[in-house]
Design a protein around this motif. Structure first.
Motif, PDB file in Angstrom:
ATOM      1  N   SER A   1     -40.666   5.862 -29.061  1.00 25.15           N
ATOM      2  CA  SER A   1     -41.911   6.549 -28.546  1.00 25.15           C
ATOM      3  C   SER A   1     -42.026   6.430 -27.271  1.00 25.15           C
ATOM      4  O   SER A   1     -41.174   5.568 -26.468  1.00 25.15           O
ATOM      5  CB  SER A   1     -43.206   5.648 -29.490  1.00 25.15           C
ATOM      6  OG  SER A   1     -43.278   4.324 -28.823  1.00 25.15           O
TER       7      SER A   1
ATOM      8  N   TRP B   1     -36.775  21.478 -33.829  1.00 25.87           N
ATOM      9  CA  TRP B   1     -37.382  20.142 -34.749  1.00 25.87           C
ATOM     10  C   TRP B   1     -36.187  19.295 -34.992  1.00 25.87           C
ATOM     11  O   TRP B   1     -34.913  19.642 -35.025  1.00 25.87           O
ATOM     12  CB  TRP B   1     -38.019  20.666 -35.903  1.00 25.87           C
ATOM     13  CG  TRP B   1     -39.263  21.490 -35.768  1.00 25.87           C
ATOM     14  CD1 TRP B   1     -39.039  23.052 -35.540  1.00 25.87           C
ATOM     15  CD2 TRP B   1     -40.418  21.058 -35.784  1.00 25.87           C
ATOM     16  NE1 TRP B   1     -40.607  23.267 -35.540  1.00 25.87           N
ATOM     17  CE2 TRP B   1     -41.273  22.131 -35.664  1.00 25.87           C
ATOM     18  CE3 TRP B   1     -41.084  19.678 -36.049  1.00 25.87           C
ATOM     19  CZ2 TRP B   1     -42.700  22.304 -35.773  1.00 25.87           C
ATOM     20  CZ3 TRP B   1     -42.568  19.702 -36.101  1.00 25.87           C
ATOM     21  CH2 TRP B   1     -43.341  21.085 -35.799  1.00 25.87           C
TER      22      TRP B   1
ATOM     23  N   THR C   1     -35.525  15.794 -37.894  1.00 26.10           N
ATOM     24  CA  THR C   1     -36.155  14.972 -38.910  1.00 26.10           C
ATOM     25  C   THR C   1     -35.690  13.519 -38.526  1.00 26.10           C
ATOM     26  O   THR C   1     -34.515  13.108 -37.988  1.00 26.10           O
ATOM     27  CB  THR C   1     -35.593  15.224 -40.450  1.00 26.10           C
ATOM     28  OG1 THR C   1     -34.185  15.278 -40.364  1.00 26.10           O
ATOM     29  CG2 THR C   1     -35.988  16.547 -40.779  1.00 26.10           C
TER      30      THR C   1
ATOM     31  N   SER D   1     -39.102  12.250 -41.549  1.00 25.63           N
ATOM     32  CA  SER D   1     -40.220  12.915 -41.022  1.00 25.63           C
ATOM     33  C   SER D   1     -40.011  13.829 -39.886  1.00 25.63           C
ATOM     34  O   SER D   1     -39.167  13.525 -39.301  1.00 25.63           O
ATOM     35  CB  SER D   1     -41.179  11.876 -40.509  1.00 25.63           C
ATOM     36  OG  SER D   1     -41.503  10.825 -41.554  1.00 25.63           O
TER      37      SER D   1
ATOM     38  N   VAL E   1     -40.527  15.756 -36.506  1.00 25.40           N
ATOM     39  CA  VAL E   1     -40.836  15.614 -35.171  1.00 25.40           C
ATOM     40  C   VAL E   1     -40.613  16.742 -34.300  1.00 25.40           C
ATOM     41  O   VAL E   1     -39.211  17.038 -34.225  1.00 25.40           O
ATOM     42  CB  VAL E   1     -40.300  14.265 -34.411  1.00 25.40           C
ATOM     43  CG1 VAL E   1     -40.842  13.893 -33.282  1.00 25.40           C
ATOM     44  CG2 VAL E   1     -40.376  13.244 -35.623  1.00 25.40           C
TER      45      VAL E   1
ATOM     46  N   VAL F   1     -40.088  10.957 -27.563  1.00 25.87           N
ATOM     47  CA  VAL F   1     -40.873  11.677 -28.371  1.00 25.87           C
ATOM     48  C   VAL F   1     -42.495  11.396 -28.047  1.00 25.87           C
ATOM     49  O   VAL F   1     -42.683  10.178 -27.906  1.00 25.87           O
ATOM     50  CB  VAL F   1     -40.759  11.969 -29.906  1.00 25.87           C
ATOM     51  CG1 VAL F   1     -39.392  12.516 -30.161  1.00 25.87           C
ATOM     52  CG2 VAL F   1     -41.085  10.667 -30.490  1.00 25.87           C
TER      53      VAL F   1
ATOM     54  N   ALA G   1     -45.022  10.886 -29.342  1.00 26.55           N
ATOM     55  CA  ALA G   1     -45.713  10.399 -30.535  1.00 26.55           C
ATOM     56  C   ALA G   1     -45.444   8.820 -31.094  1.00 26.55           C
ATOM     57  O   ALA G   1     -44.495   8.292 -30.677  1.00 26.55           O
ATOM     58  CB  ALA G   1     -45.303  11.157 -32.091  1.00 26.55           C
TER      59      ALA G   1
ATOM     60  N   LYS H   1     -45.256   5.788 -33.565  1.00 28.85           N
ATOM     61  CA  LYS H   1     -44.366   5.406 -34.795  1.00 28.85           C
ATOM     62  C   LYS H   1     -45.161   5.816 -36.119  1.00 28.85           C
ATOM     63  O   LYS H   1     -44.478   6.346 -36.996  1.00 28.85           O
ATOM     64  CB  LYS H   1     -43.531   3.882 -34.797  1.00 28.85           C
ATOM     65  CG  LYS H   1     -42.605   3.630 -36.184  1.00 28.85           C
ATOM     66  CD  LYS H   1     -42.273   2.083 -36.154  1.00 28.85           C
ATOM     67  CE  LYS H   1     -41.425   1.941 -37.162  1.00 28.85           C
ATOM     68  NZ  LYS H   1     -40.556   0.675 -37.351  1.00 28.85           N
TER      69      LYS H   1
ATOM     70  N   LYS I   1     -47.596   7.770 -36.178  1.00 29.75           N
ATOM     71  CA  LYS I   1     -47.850   9.239 -36.278  1.00 29.75           C
ATOM     72  C   LYS I   1     -46.816   9.901 -36.883  1.00 29.75           C
ATOM     73  O   LYS I   1     -46.942  10.713 -37.526  1.00 29.75           O
ATOM     74  CB  LYS I   1     -47.986   9.646 -34.807  1.00 29.75           C
ATOM     75  CG  LYS I   1     -48.208  11.176 -34.747  1.00 29.75           C
ATOM     76  CD  LYS I   1     -49.857  11.298 -35.160  1.00 29.75           C
ATOM     77  CE  LYS I   1     -50.220  12.701 -34.950  1.00 29.75           C
ATOM     78  NZ  LYS I   1     -51.858  12.909 -35.326  1.00 29.75           N
ATOM     79  N   VAL I   2     -45.651   9.211 -36.339  1.00 36.16           N
ATOM     80  CA  VAL I   2     -44.335  10.200 -37.137  1.00 36.16           C
ATOM     81  C   VAL I   2     -44.102   9.689 -38.704  1.00 36.16           C
ATOM     82  O   VAL I   2     -44.033  10.630 -39.617  1.00 36.16           O
ATOM     83  CB  VAL I   2     -42.935   9.620 -36.359  1.00 36.16           C
ATOM     84  CG1 VAL I   2     -41.691  10.007 -37.095  1.00 36.16           C
ATOM     85  CG2 VAL I   2     -43.117  10.152 -34.972  1.00 36.16           C
TER      86      VAL I   2
ATOM     87  N   ALA J   1     -46.371  11.806 -40.986  1.00 35.47           N
ATOM     88  CA  ALA J   1     -46.337  13.177 -40.775  1.00 35.47           C
ATOM     89  C   ALA J   1     -46.322  14.023 -42.115  1.00 35.47           C
ATOM     90  O   ALA J   1     -46.069  13.450 -43.269  1.00 35.47           O
ATOM     91  CB  ALA J   1     -45.211  13.698 -40.117  1.00 35.47           C
TER      92      ALA J   1
ATOM     93  N   TYR K   1     -49.330  17.399 -35.124  1.00 34.38           N
ATOM     94  CA  TYR K   1     -49.114  16.634 -33.917  1.00 34.38           C
ATOM     95  C   TYR K   1     -49.927  17.255 -32.772  1.00 34.38           C
ATOM     96  O   TYR K   1     -49.811  16.802 -31.567  1.00 34.38           O
ATOM     97  CB  TYR K   1     -47.768  16.948 -33.556  1.00 34.38           C
ATOM     98  CG  TYR K   1     -46.647  16.119 -34.384  1.00 34.38           C
ATOM     99  CD1 TYR K   1     -46.659  14.726 -33.932  1.00 34.38           C
ATOM    100  CD2 TYR K   1     -45.905  16.674 -35.517  1.00 34.38           C
ATOM    101  CE1 TYR K   1     -45.662  13.944 -34.671  1.00 34.38           C
ATOM    102  CE2 TYR K   1     -45.161  15.888 -36.156  1.00 34.38           C
ATOM    103  CZ  TYR K   1     -44.877  14.518 -35.840  1.00 34.38           C
ATOM    104  OH  TYR K   1     -44.075  13.579 -36.355  1.00 34.38           O
TER     105      TYR K   1
END
Length: 268
Positions: free
Chosen positions: A16, A39, A41, A52, A54, A68, A70, A72, A74-75, A78, A99
């Motif tokens: 993050s 994207w 994963t 997940s 991202v 990224v 975001a 941990k 948040k990911v 997802a 997101y």
């Protein structure tokens, strides 16, 4: 968006923006038209058993780590999508919405395919989504409504050092008075008649003579000394006192305006 190379992304460590490790890249999804990765994963969860999605929008490399935009949590939270090598329009729109990123679709754009997986499928080329009223003009057609959000204050506390207290011992001098009994000797004149008991002593000297006799007198004088003794023990203790303070801050909220050029709509 920064351009990425799919081979560089594979198995990269994902962190993050605050530096927390999220997991490792498992699969890379590229756009079928441009061939650019959009994207990845990320393997999360215990023993990396969960994957997940991202978005690579706003992502960057910091050394060998992929950073990224975001957290941990948040990911990990997802939306779950089956990693079958393709992302449909609805799936991608759902993850974009999660997101908080604008999808930025263009007409004729195809779906995203997992890197190294054959086969693609086309997205619809605009128009109205089935069963919806109208269509989105600012992004992909998702549903027939928009979400209005508001911020609210979240107040908490953090521990800070407010000061320090210390014990200090120093010496002061004061005057005390005490009563001390003292004694002294005083002289008094004693006369006794001549008797058989003292007759010999009385005639031991001359008949008519001159002489002196003295007696030493004693008296007590007060003497002052000091003696130290322990009287008490003093230490520092702490107790918690709870007060209430008022805090304020600015919050934002979204407002939705309604434009009706025909003037026929009813307001509710």
């Amino acid at each position: 968006m920064t351009s990425f190379d799919a081979s560089t992304l594979s198995d990269a460590t994902v962190r993050s923006s605050s530096g927390d490790k999220i997991g490792k890249v498992s699969q890379v999804y590229v756009d079928d038209r441009s061939g650019q990765p959009e994207w990845v994963t990320v393997r999360t969860g215990l023993f990396g058993t969960k994957e997940s999605f991202v978005p690579l929008a706003a992502a960057r490399f910091d050394g060998a780590d992929l950073v990224v935009d975001a957290t941990k949590d948040k990911v990990s939270g997802a939306p779950r999508v089956d990693e079958d090598g393709h992302l449909s329009e609805t799936q991608e729109a759902e993850i974009y919405r999660y997101y908080g990123i604008s999808a930025g679709w263009s007409e004729g754009q195809t779906d995203r395919s997992s890197y190294g997986t054959a086969g693609t499928q086309d997205y619809p080329t605009g128009g109205y989504a089935a069963g919806s009223v109208g269509h989105d003009t600012s992004g992909p057609n998702t549903d027939d409504a928009m979400t209005r959000s508001e911020e609210h204050l979240v107040a908490g506390t953090r521990q800070t050092e407010a000061g320090r207290a210390r014990l200090r011992k120093y010496v002061v001098t004061e005057t005390q008075q005490v009563q001390v009994p003292v004694s002294r000797e005083e002289v008094r004149l004693e006369r006794e008649p001549i008797t058989e008991a003292n007759r010999d002593a009385a005639y031991s000297g001359g008949d008519i003579t001159e002489e002196e006799h003295e007696v030493t007198l004693h008296a007590e004088r007060p003497v002052v000394t000091t003696e130290a003794e322990a009287v008490e023990r003093v230490r520092l203790g702490k107790e918690t006192v709870t007060d209430t303070e008022t805090v304020s801050g600015e919050v934002r909220k979204e407002q939705i305006e309604f434009d009706d050029p025909t003037g026929t709509a009813r307001k509710r």
